[in-house]
Scaffold this active site. Structure first.
Site, short mmCIF file in Angstrom:
data_model
loop_
_atom_site.label_atom_id
_atom_site.label_comp_id
_atom_site.label_asym_id
_atom_site.label_seq_id
_atom_site.Cartn_x
_atom_site.Cartn_y
_atom_site.Cartn_z
CE LYS A 13 -8.35 16.41 -52.65
NZ LYS A 13 -9.17 16.18 -51.45
NE ARG A 88 -2.62 15.29 -49.16
CZ ARG A 88 -3.56 14.70 -49.89
NH1 ARG A 88 -3.44 14.57 -51.19
NH2 ARG A 88 -4.63 14.24 -49.30
NE ARG A 127 -13.49 8.31 -49.62
CZ ARG A 127 -12.66 9.32 -49.62
NH1 ARG A 127 -12.52 10.05 -50.70
NH2 ARG A 127 -11.95 9.63 -48.55
NE ARG A 161 -9.12 6.76 -49.09
CZ ARG A 161 -8.91 7.98 -49.57
NH1 ARG A 161 -9.39 8.34 -50.74
NH2 ARG A 161 -8.19 8.86 -48.89
NE ARG A 172 -7.59 11.34 -45.23
CZ ARG A 172 -8.70 10.80 -45.75
NH1 ARG A 172 -9.37 9.87 -45.09
NH2 ARG A 172 -9.13 11.19 -46.92
P1 AP5 Z 1 -14.09 12.04 -53.23
O1 AP5 Z 1 -14.26 12.49 -54.64
O2 AP5 Z 1 -13.57 10.67 -52.98
O3 AP5 Z 1 -13.29 13.13 -52.36
P2 AP5 Z 1 -11.75 13.55 -52.39
O4 AP5 Z 1 -11.69 15.03 -52.24
O5 AP5 Z 1 -11.05 12.94 -53.55
O6 AP5 Z 1 -11.33 12.90 -51.02
P3 AP5 Z 1 -10.02 12.11 -50.57
O7 AP5 Z 1 -10.32 11.66 -49.16
O8 AP5 Z 1 -9.64 11.05 -51.56
O9 AP5 Z 1 -8.98 13.21 -50.54
P4 AP5 Z 1 -7.66 13.16 -49.79
O10 AP5 Z 1 -7.02 14.35 -50.34
O11 AP5 Z 1 -7.77 13.09 -48.32
O12 AP5 Z 1 -7.09 11.71 -50.16
P5 AP5 Z 1 -5.96 11.22 -51.16
O13 AP5 Z 1 -6.39 9.94 -51.72
O14 AP5 Z 1 -5.52 12.31 -52.05
O15 AP5 Z 1 -15.55 12.19 -52.53
C1 AP5 Z 1 -15.75 11.80 -51.19
C2 AP5 Z 1 -17.14 11.13 -51.08
O16 AP5 Z 1 -18.15 12.11 -51.32
C3 AP5 Z 1 -17.40 9.99 -52.11
O17 AP5 Z 1 -18.11 8.98 -51.51
C4 AP5 Z 1 -18.24 10.69 -53.20
O18 AP5 Z 1 -19.11 9.76 -53.82
C5 AP5 Z 1 -19.00 11.73 -52.39
N1 AP5 Z 1 -19.26 12.96 -53.14
C6 AP5 Z 1 -18.42 13.58 -54.03
N2 AP5 Z 1 -18.99 14.69 -54.50
C7 AP5 Z 1 -20.21 14.80 -53.86
C8 AP5 Z 1 -21.27 15.74 -53.93
N3 AP5 Z 1 -21.21 16.82 -54.71
N4 AP5 Z 1 -22.35 15.54 -53.14
C9 AP5 Z 1 -22.44 14.45 -52.32
N5 AP5 Z 1 -21.45 13.51 -52.24
C10 AP5 Z 1 -20.35 13.69 -53.00
O19 AP5 Z 1 -4.75 10.97 -50.13
C11 AP5 Z 1 -4.79 9.94 -49.17
C12 AP5 Z 1 -3.49 9.92 -48.41
O20 AP5 Z 1 -2.39 9.66 -49.32
C13 AP5 Z 1 -3.08 11.21 -47.69
O21 AP5 Z 1 -3.69 11.33 -46.42
C14 AP5 Z 1 -1.55 11.04 -47.62
O22 AP5 Z 1 -1.19 10.16 -46.58
C15 AP5 Z 1 -1.22 10.39 -48.95
N6 AP5 Z 1 -0.92 11.38 -50.00
C16 AP5 Z 1 -1.61 11.60 -51.16
N7 AP5 Z 1 -1.04 12.59 -51.86
C17 AP5 Z 1 0.03 13.00 -51.15
C18 AP5 Z 1 1.01 14.02 -51.34
N8 AP5 Z 1 0.99 14.83 -52.41
N9 AP5 Z 1 1.97 14.17 -50.40
C19 AP5 Z 1 2.03 13.37 -49.32
N10 AP5 Z 1 1.13 12.41 -49.06
C20 AP5 Z 1 0.13 12.23 -49.96
#
Ligand code: AP5
Length: 220
Positions: A13, A88, A127, A161, A172
Site C-alpha cells: 500500500k 481500518r 522490509r 520496523r 496484524r
Molecule cells: P509496503 O508498501 O511497505 O506495504 P504496506 O501495505 O504499506 O504495509 P504496512 O505493513 O505498512 O501496512 P500496515 O497496514 O500493516 O501498516 P501501517 O503502517 O498502515 O511494502 C512492504 C514491503 O514489500 C516493502 O519492503 C516493499 O519494498 C516491498 N514491496 C512492495 N511492493 C512490492 C512488489 N510489488 N513486489 C515485491 N516487493 C514489494 O500501520 C501500522 C500500525 O499502525 C497498525 O498495525 C496499527 O497499530 C496502527 N494504525 C495505522 N492506521 C491505523 C488506523 N486507521 N486505525 C488504528 N490503528 C492504525
C-alpha cells in the site's frame, strides 16, 4: 480524486501510494506514517500509539479518527487525497462517510490490493524503512537501496520496523482479517471497490492501479 487504499499488512500500500499520489497530484495520507512521525517526535499521541502498534493492535478509533480528520482538513487535501491505512474498521469507515457527507463530498474509489499471505510475509520480513521518513520504503531483495542500510531518497538510516517481527506480523494479519476486511463489503455495497492483483513488479502494479481507477472514474 478521493481514494482509499486497502490491503493486508505488507501488500504494498505504502509503496503504491507514493507513486499513485504523485501521478494523480494528490497528497498521500498514511495513518501508519502519521503515528510513526509522532513516535519519532515523542509526542503523547506517539507514546499511546506505540503501545498498540508494538502489539499489532489497532490504535483506538477516537484518536485515530481525530488525527485523520485533522490531516484531511489541511489545505493540500482540499482537492483530493489518497488514504493509506485509514479507515481500518467499519466504525472508522462510518466516521469517514460522516465527515465527507458534512463537506458534501464523496469517495471516488476504494482500491483493494490482492496478494497472498505467503507473499506478504516475505515482503514484511525483508522490509527496511528510513528513520527520517517512514514513507521511504525498501526491501533487502525486491527493492534494494543503492547503499546497504542507507536511504536512497534522503541518506537516512534504514531499519526494520518494531512491528515487523514475526509474532506481531501474525497478530496484524489476524486483526486485518477480523477488523479491516469487513470494510471491503461495506464499500462494495456503495459500489466503490476496485480489486487489482498486487503480485508482480512495482511499476506494473502502479499501471494496473491507474487503469482500474481510470475505468472507475469513467463509470461515474
Ligand atoms: P509496503 O508498501 O511497505 O506495504 P504496506 O501495505 O504499506 O504495509 P504496512 O505493513 O505498512 O501496512 P500496515 O497496514 O500493516 O501498516 P501501517 O503502517 O498502515 O511494502 C512492504 C514491503 O514489500 C516493502 O519492503 C516493499 O519494498 C516491498 N514491496 C512492495 N511492493 C512490492 C512488489 N510489488 N513486489 C515485491 N516487493 C514489494 O500501520 C501500522 C500500525 O499502525 C497498525 O498495525 C496499527 O497499530 C496502527 N494504525 C495505522 N492506521 C491505523 C488506523 N486507521 N486505525 C488504528 N490503528 C492504525
Amino acid at each position: 480524486m478521493r481514494i482509499v487504499l486497502v490491503g493486508p499488512p505488507g501488500a504494498g500500500k505504502g509503496t503504491q501510494a507514493v507513486r499513485l499520489a504523485e501521478k494523480l497530484s494528490i497528497p498521500h495520507i498514511s495513518t501508519g506514517d502519521l503515528f510513526r512521525a509522532n513516535i519519532s517526535g515523542q509526542t503523547e499521541l506517539g507514546k499511546l500509539a506505540k503501545s498498540y502498534m508494538d502489539a499489532g493492535e489497532l490504535v483506538p478509533d477516537e484518536v485515530t479518527i481525530a488525527m485523520a480528520k485533522d490531516r484531511m482538513e489541511q489545505p493540500d487535501a482540499e482537492g483530493g487525497f489518497l488514504l493509506d491505512g485509514f479507515p481500518r474498521n467499519v466504525s472508522q469507515a462510518e466516521a469517514l462517510d460522516e465527515l465527507l457527507t458534512g463537506e458534501s463530498i464523496t469517495l471516488d474509489a476504494v482500491l483493494d490490493l490482492e496478494v497472498s499471505e505467503d507473499e506478504v510475509v516475505k515482503r514484511i520480513a525483508g522490509r527496511r524503512i528510513c528513520r527520517n521518513d517512514s514513507s521511504h520504503v525498501f526491501h533487502v531483495t525486491y527493492s534494494k537501496p543503492k547503499r546497504e542500510g542507507v536511504c536512497d531518497v534522503c541518506g537516512g538510516e534504514l531499519y526494520q520496523r518494531d512491528d515487523d517481527h514475526e509474532d506481531t506480523v501474525r497478530k496484524r494479519l489476524e486483526v486485518y482479517h477480523s477488523q479491516t476486511e469487513p470494510i471491503i463489503d461495506y464499500y462494495k455495497a456503495q459500489g466503490l471497490v476496485v480489486t487489482i492483483p498486487a503480485l508482480g513488479p512495482v511499476d506494473e502494479i502502479t499501471r494496473r492501479a491507474l487503469e482500474a481507477l481510470k475505468r472507475e472514474d469513467a463509470t461515474q
